[in-house]
Design a protein around this motif. Structure first.
Motif, PDB file in Angstrom:
ATOM      1  N   LEU A 114       0.827  -1.208   0.000  1.00 43.64           N
ATOM      2  CA  LEU A 114       0.000   0.000   0.000  1.00 43.64           C
ATOM      3  C   LEU A 114       0.861   1.257   0.000  1.00 43.64           C
ATOM      4  N   HIS A 115       2.023   1.205   0.643  1.00 44.35           N
ATOM      5  CA  HIS A 115       2.925   2.358   0.624  1.00 44.35           C
ATOM      6  C   HIS A 115       3.444   2.622  -0.791  1.00 44.35           C
ATOM      7  N   ALA A 116       3.778   1.582  -1.515  1.00 39.93           N
ATOM      8  CA  ALA A 116       4.245   1.757  -2.898  1.00 39.93           C
ATOM      9  C   ALA A 116       3.134   2.333  -3.772  1.00 39.93           C
ATOM     10  N   ILE A 117       1.899   1.882  -3.550  1.00 45.82           N
ATOM     11  CA  ILE A 117       0.780   2.416  -4.324  1.00 45.82           C
ATOM     12  C   ILE A 117       0.531   3.878  -3.968  1.00 45.82           C
ATOM     13  N   CYS A 118       0.633   4.226  -2.691  1.00 43.85           N
ATOM     14  CA  CYS A 118       0.507   5.641  -2.288  1.00 43.85           C
ATOM     15  C   CYS A 118       1.534   6.485  -3.029  1.00 43.85           C
ATOM     16  N   ASP A 119       2.783   6.038  -3.036  1.00 45.96           N
ATOM     17  CA  ASP A 119       3.836   6.798  -3.722  1.00 45.96           C
ATOM     18  C   ASP A 119       3.573   6.906  -5.218  1.00 45.96           C
ATOM     19  N   ALA A 120       3.040   5.853  -5.818  1.00 49.18           N
ATOM     20  CA  ALA A 120       2.716   5.899  -7.248  1.00 49.18           C
ATOM     21  C   ALA A 120       1.623   6.927  -7.515  1.00 49.18           C
ATOM     22  N   LEU A 121       0.594   6.932  -6.682  1.00 49.13           N
ATOM     23  CA  LEU A 121      -0.492   7.906  -6.838  1.00 49.13           C
ATOM     24  C   LEU A 121       0.032   9.332  -6.707  1.00 49.13           C
TER      25      LEU A 121
ATOM     26  N   VAL B 133      10.146  -5.906  -0.594  1.00 43.99           N
ATOM     27  CA  VAL B 133      10.056  -4.744  -1.469  1.00 43.99           C
ATOM     28  C   VAL B 133       8.750  -4.829  -2.248  1.00 43.99           C
ATOM     29  N   ALA B 134       8.168  -3.669  -2.520  1.00 46.65           N
ATOM     30  CA  ALA B 134       7.002  -3.614  -3.404  1.00 46.65           C
ATOM     31  C   ALA B 134       7.202  -2.502  -4.423  1.00 46.65           C
ATOM     32  N   TYR B 135       6.745  -2.758  -5.630  1.00 44.56           N
ATOM     33  CA  TYR B 135       6.782  -1.791  -6.729  1.00 44.56           C
ATOM     34  C   TYR B 135       5.340  -1.611  -7.205  1.00 44.56           C
ATOM     35  N   ALA B 136       4.985  -0.389  -7.568  1.00 37.12           N
ATOM     36  CA  ALA B 136       3.626  -0.153  -8.075  1.00 37.12           C
ATOM     37  C   ALA B 136       3.647   0.910  -9.158  1.00 37.12           C
ATOM     38  N   THR B 137       2.806   0.700 -10.150  1.00 38.95           N
ATOM     39  CA  THR B 137       2.580   1.672 -11.216  1.00 38.95           C
ATOM     40  C   THR B 137       1.074   1.919 -11.281  1.00 38.95           C
ATOM     41  N   VAL B 138       0.708   3.197 -11.412  1.00 40.15           N
ATOM     42  CA  VAL B 138      -0.702   3.533 -11.562  1.00 40.15           C
ATOM     43  C   VAL B 138      -0.902   4.395 -12.799  1.00 40.15           C
ATOM     44  N   LEU B 139      -2.072   4.256 -13.384  1.00 43.38           N
ATOM     45  CA  LEU B 139      -2.483   5.133 -14.473  1.00 43.38           C
ATOM     46  C   LEU B 139      -3.685   5.926 -13.981  1.00 43.38           C
ATOM     47  N   LEU B 140      -3.589   7.245 -14.105  1.00 39.67           N
ATOM     48  CA  LEU B 140      -4.677   8.136 -13.703  1.00 39.67           C
ATOM     49  C   LEU B 140      -5.262   8.804 -14.930  1.00 39.67           C
ATOM     50  N   VAL B 141      -6.523   9.173 -14.855  1.00 41.11           N
ATOM     51  CA  VAL B 141      -7.175   9.917 -15.927  1.00 41.11           C
ATOM     52  C   VAL B 141      -7.903  11.098 -15.290  1.00 41.11           C
ATOM     53  N   ARG B 142      -7.866  12.244 -15.975  1.00 39.30           N
ATOM     54  CA  ARG B 142      -8.601  13.412 -15.483  1.00 39.30           C
ATOM     55  C   ARG B 142     -10.085  13.129 -15.640  1.00 39.30           C
ATOM     56  N   GLN B 143     -10.853  13.428 -14.606  1.00 36.60           N
ATOM     57  CA  GLN B 143     -12.301  13.219 -14.646  1.00 36.60           C
ATOM     58  C   GLN B 143     -12.906  13.985 -15.796  1.00 36.60           C
TER      59      GLN B 143
END
Length: 160
Positions: free
Chosen positions: A42-49, A148-158
């Motif tokens: 969850l920390h890696a996902i927070c950092d990705a966001l 270790v955890a790695y995370a990548t996120v894709l965001l889109v503007r509403q």
């Protein structure tokens, strides 16, 4: 408009702590050491966001010197991080993550982790990937000193 973010987190494994990964408590003789519940995924996902929108990192928003975050459930940190994303007008499209640990095997917990993450980020479980690998006994992960955890996120503007 789309934005991509990448996150990484490390935690030491020690006796006497519970092991929480992806919002799920996993039975194991060691747990992750940290100021919060030390949920590496969850920390890696927070950092990705946060990184996707250049908002800094988890340490800026939830410093380990602040007692209000002592032993906090990292699901709350993910909720707070996602609120910052929504305030900027973005939503999550998907999450891709990888865990690196020698033990325990987490495959049987993967769907529960995906469900927790999807629920917080208001996306389908099908839009959350949680993978795991070992280091073939090499390095601090291979010696079971940490994970270790790695995370990548894709965001889109509403509204796009």
């Amino acid at each position: 408009m789309y934005r991509i973010g990448f996150g990484i987190d490390f935690h030491q494994l020690v006796e006497g702590r519970k092991l929480v990964i992806g919002g799920v408590t996993i039975p194991h003789h060691k747990g992750a050491l940290g100021h919060s519940d030390a949920d590496v995924l969850l920390h890696a996902i927070c950092d990705a966001l946060l990184g996707a929108l250049a908002l800094g990192d988890i340490g800026i928003h939830f410093p380990n010197t602040d007692e209000q975050f002592k032993d906090i459930d990292s699901r709350i940190l993910l909720e707070k991080s996602y609120e910052l994303i929504k305030q900027k007008g973005y939503l999550v499209v998907n999450v891709d993550s990888s865990l690196c640990l020698e033990a325990p095997k987490i495959k049987k917990h993967g769907n529960e982790m995906r469900a927790v993450i999807a629920s917080i980020l208001e996306i389908s479980q099908d839009d959350v990937s949680v993978k795991a690998t070992t280091t073939e006994k090499m390095g601090f992960v291979g010696r079971e000193e940490g994970l270790v955890a790695y995370a990548t996120v894709l965001l889109v503007r509403q509204g796009v």
